[in-house]
Design an enzyme around this catalytic site. Structure first.
Site, PDB file in Angstrom:
ATOM      1  N   TYR A  58      36.866  34.272  18.182  1.00 46.42           N
ATOM      2  CA  TYR A  58      36.008  33.511  18.547  1.00 46.42           C
ATOM      3  C   TYR A  58      35.342  32.936  17.815  1.00 46.42           C
ATOM      4  CZ  TYR A  58      32.606  30.275  19.663  1.00 46.42           C
ATOM      5  OH  TYR A  58      32.489  28.973  19.759  1.00 46.42           O
ATOM      6  N   HIS A  88      28.797  19.673  13.095  1.00 41.13           N
ATOM      7  CA  HIS A  88      27.241  19.113  13.927  1.00 41.13           C
ATOM      8  C   HIS A  88      25.930  19.565  13.785  1.00 41.13           C
ATOM      9  CE1 HIS A  88      29.802  22.222  15.827  1.00 41.13           C
ATOM     10  NE2 HIS A  88      29.589  22.912  16.340  1.00 41.13           N
ATOM     11  N   ASN A 201      24.950  29.141  14.393  1.00 39.46           N
ATOM     12  CA  ASN A 201      24.159  30.330  15.621  1.00 39.46           C
ATOM     13  C   ASN A 201      22.905  31.085  14.838  1.00 39.46           C
ATOM     14  OD1 ASN A 201      27.178  31.300  17.747  1.00 39.46           O
ATOM     15  ND2 ASN A 201      25.855  29.435  17.669  1.00 39.46           N
ATOM     16  N   TYR A 286     -20.233  27.926  33.466  1.00 41.50           N
ATOM     17  CA  TYR A 286     -19.416  28.677  32.748  1.00 41.50           C
ATOM     18  C   TYR A 286     -18.852  28.471  30.859  1.00 41.50           C
ATOM     19  CZ  TYR A 286     -17.991  29.190  37.519  1.00 41.50           C
ATOM     20  OH  TYR A 286     -19.046  29.820  39.172  1.00 41.50           O
ATOM     21  N   ARG A 289     -20.799  30.841  29.334  1.00 41.61           N
ATOM     22  CA  ARG A 289     -21.089  32.406  30.047  1.00 41.61           C
ATOM     23  C   ARG A 289     -19.718  33.141  30.196  1.00 41.61           C
ATOM     24  NH1 ARG A 289     -22.029  32.583  36.659  1.00 41.61           N
ATOM     25  NH2 ARG A 289     -22.704  30.708  35.755  1.00 41.61           N
ATOM     26  N   PHE A 335      22.446  34.214  20.625  1.00 41.17           N
ATOM     27  CA  PHE A 335      22.441  33.015  20.114  1.00 41.17           C
ATOM     28  C   PHE A 335      21.323  32.336  20.654  1.00 41.17           C
ATOM     29  CE2 PHE A 335      26.091  32.300  21.806  1.00 41.17           C
ATOM     30  CZ  PHE A 335      26.069  32.317  23.632  1.00 41.17           C
ATOM     31  N   GLU A 420      28.674  25.489  27.836  1.00 39.40           N
ATOM     32  CA  GLU A 420      27.671  25.997  27.388  1.00 39.40           C
ATOM     33  C   GLU A 420      26.271  25.620  28.681  1.00 39.40           C
ATOM     34  OE1 GLU A 420      27.147  24.554  23.580  1.00 39.40           O
ATOM     35  OE2 GLU A 420      28.437  25.961  23.098  1.00 39.40           O
TER      36      GLU A 420
END
Length: 516
Positions: A58, A88, A201, A286, A289, A335, A420
C-alpha cells in the site's frame, strides 16, 4: 528559555522532551541527534527491495485510500508520489503561524528519522534545511480531519520540498516553492517510492498546534496564579484556605502544589496581616477560596494532556511502516490522531475553567459591597466608570471561550468513500486552542490591571515582595487608573505580560515544558 534561532537544539530520537519542542517553537534551530541516518537508510533499502521483488505494498505501488486496490506499474512510481502531494494540497483558510510551522517541520523530521517510514536521508535533511534557513512553507490551517494523518496541511508542506507551493522567507516575503528552495540552498526533491505518502501521513500538524497552545496555556495558568493571589490581597481575602493541612486530607497533587504556590506568592504580605484579627467576614467567595481546588484540577489536567502530547511528538505516525530488521512493511493506523484530539479537548476544558474563575475574581473586585473598595475601582465613581467595561470584556471572552470548549474528539465524519470511516477531528480540536489561549491571556491581563489597582488602594500597606514585583511589572507599561481613558491599550499591554511569560516567571511551580 534563553534559546535563539542560532542555538542548535539536538532532538534525540524518540526521547525529545517538551523543553526541546518549546525551544523549537520559540525559534531555536533544530537538529537531530547523531545516529539517525543508518536506520533511515536501512528502511529506504527495505522499500527498494520490496519494489524490486514486485510485492504489492500500500502506498508504494498502489493507489491511496479507497484506491488502494489499484496497482501502479514501476514506471509510474515517482509520478504516483508527486501526484499525491499535488492532489492532497487541498487546504483552505488562514496560514498557520510561523511558530507552528517550525514545530511541524521539526516534528515531521524527527518522526521520519526514527527509521520506520522508508524515506531517503535526503528528505529529512531537506526538512531540516528549511528549518535552518527559516524558510517556512505556507500551510492553510483548515482541511484536516485528523485521520489518515494531517493530509492536506502536510501536502502543502511537501509541495515546497518538490519546488512547488509557497513559503515565507526570513524577510517575511511569500515566495513560490522553487524560489524558496533556492533561498534555503536546497534542490527540489525527487520523491522515491513511499516518500510522498510518508510526508503526508502523520499527526505533526495537529500535534504542533496542540503543543503551541500548551505552551501558551502554561504561561497563562502560571500568570493566573499571580493575579489570583493579587486579587486575594486586593479584596483583603484570607490565605487560610491555602493551608497545607486542608490540601493533604484531600490528596490531589495539583491542589497541594497550587496551594503551596499561592502561599509562597502571598508570604510576607502586610495587607494580609492587617486584617488577620477582628475581620467580621467568615469566608471568602469561591473565586478566592477555592483556587487550589479549581486550579489544582486544571494543573493535573494540563499535565495529563502534556504527557500525551510528549509521547505523540516522538511518535512514528505514518503508514505503512517499515521494519528493516525483518524487511516487513506493515499497514496500520498510527496516523489516527485520537490521542491528540483527547489532549486538545482536555486543554480546552482547562482554559475555560481558568478563564471562568478569573472572570469571577474580576467581577468581585468591581463590587464595592464585596470588597469595600470604590465601585469599579474608580477613584471618583460616577464621574469616572473605572474598570466597569473591562469586566464586560472579560465576561465576553469567558463566554466565547466556554463555547469553544465543547469537545471535538467525539465528532467523526467518514471520508474517502467510507474507507476512512472514523476520524479524530484532532486538527480542528487543536486549532481552536490558539484562539482560546488568546482569550485567556486577555482575561488574565485584565485581572492583573484590576488586582494591581485594588492592592494600591490599601497603601501604605504593601503586599508580598513577589506580588509587589508583579505590580511593578504592570506599572512599567500601564499607569495607575486615576481618571477615565481608553482602556484597550492598557488591556493589550497587560495581555502581553501574560503571553511573554513575565508574570509566569514569578510563580514557584514547575510546569511540563519547563522541565526535561
Amino acid at each position: 528559555m534563553g534559546e535563539t534561532a542560532h542555538t542548535p537544539r539536538p532532538i534525540p530520537s524518540g526521547r525529545a522532551s517538551l523543553v526541546h519542542w518549546r525551544a523549537v517553537r520559540d525559534g531555536a534551530r533544530a537538529t537531530l541527534a547523531d545516529g539517525w541516518r543508518a536506520p533511515v537508510q536501512a528502511a529506504a533499502e527495505a522499500v527498494a527491495a520490496a519494489v524490486a521483488r514486485g510485492e504489492v505494498v500500500y502506498g508504494i505501488n498502489t493507489g491511496f485510500g479507497k484506491l488502494a486496490s489499484t496497482r501502479i506499474g514501476p514506471e509510474a512510481l515517482a509520478q504516483l508520489q508527486r501526484n499525491i502531494v499535488r492532489s492532497h494540497a487541498a487546504g483552505t483558510g488562514p496560514a498557520l503561524p510561523d511558530r507552528v510551522v517550525r514545530l511541524t517541520l521539526a516534528l515531521k523530521a524527527a518522526s521520519l528519522a526514527r527509521g520506520h517510514s522508508g524515506v531517503q536521508p535526503a528528505t529529512i535533511a531537506a526538512l531540516l534545511g528549511l528549518l535552518a534557513a527559516d524558510v517556512l512553507p505556507v500551510i492553510p490551517a483548515q482541511g484536516s480531519v485528523g485521520a489518515s494523518g494531517d493530509l492536506a496541511p502536510l501536502a502543502h508542506l511537501a509541495l515546497v520540498l518538490i519546488g512547488e507551493g509557497e513559503a515565507r522567507l526570513p524577510d517575511g516575503r511569500i515566495a513560490a516553492g522553487a524560489e524558496a528552495l533556492r533561498e534555503a540552498r536546497l534542490a527540489p526533491l525527487e520523491l522515491g517510492p513511499k516518500e510522498g505518502l510518508a510526508l503526508l501521513n502523520g499527526t505533526q500538524v495537529s500535534t504542533a498546534l496542540a503543543l503551541d497552545a500548551l505552551f501558551a496555556i502554561e504561561d497563562a495558568f502560571a500568570a493566573a496564579l499571580v493575579t489570583g493571589a493579587l486579587s486575594v490581597d486586593g479584596a483583603r481575602g484570607s490565605d487560610t484556605p491555602f493551608d497545607p493541612r486542608i490540601q493533604a486530607v484531600r490528596g490531589h497533587a495539583g491542589q497541594a502544589e497550587v496551594a503551596a504556590a499561592l502561599r509562597a506568592l502571598l508570604a510576607g504580605s502586610a495587607i494580609r496581616e492587617s486584617h488577620r484579627v477582628g475581620d467580621p467576614r467568615v469566608q471568602d467567595p469561591y473565586s478566592l477560596r477555592c483556587q487550589p481546588q479549581v486550579m489544582g484540577a486544571v494543573l493535573d489536567l494540563i499535565r495529563t494532556a502534556a504527557a500525551t502530547l510528549a509521547t505523540e511528538a516522538n511518535a512514528v505516525s505514518d503508514n505503512p511502516l517499515v521494519f528493516a530488521e525483518t524487511g516487513e512493511i506493515l499497514s496500520g493506523g498510527n496516523f489516527h490522531a485520537q490521542p491528540v484530539a483527547f489532549a486538545a479537548d482536555m486543554l480546552a476544558l482547562a482554559v475555560a475553567e481558568i478563564g471562568n474563575l478569573a472572570e469571577r475574581r474580576i467581577a468581585l473586585l468591581t463590587d464595592p459591597v464585596m470588597t469595600g473598595l470604590p465601585a469599579f475601582l474608580a477613584p471618583d465613581p460616577g464621574l469616572h466608570s473605572g474598570f466597569m467595561l473591562a469586566q464586560v470584556t472579560a465576561a465576553a471572552l469567558a463566554a466565547e471561550t466556554k463555547a469553544l470548549a465543547a469537545p471535538r474528539s467525539i465528532d467523526t465524519i467518514p471520508t474517502s468513500a467510507n474507507q476512512e470511516d472514523h476520524v479524530s477531528m484532532a486538527t480542528g480540536a487543536a486549532l481552536r486552542l490558539g484562539a482560546m489561549a488568546g482569550n485567556l491571556a486577555t482575561i488574565i491581563g485584565i485581572e492583573a490591571l484590576l488586582a494591581a489597582q485594588a492592592v494600591e488602594f490599601h497603601r501604605p500597606l504593601r503586599s508580598s515582595a513577589t506580588l509587589e514585583q508583579a505590580i511593578a511589572c504592570v506599572r512599567a507599561t500601564v499607569p495607575r487608573w486615576t481618571e477615565d481613558r481608553a482602556m484597550a491599550p492598557d488591556i493589550a499591554a497587560a495581555r502581553a505580560l501574560v503571553e511573554d511569560g513575565t508574570l509566569a516567571s514569578l510563580v514557584p511551580l514547575t510546569l511540563p515544558s519547563s522541565s526535561g
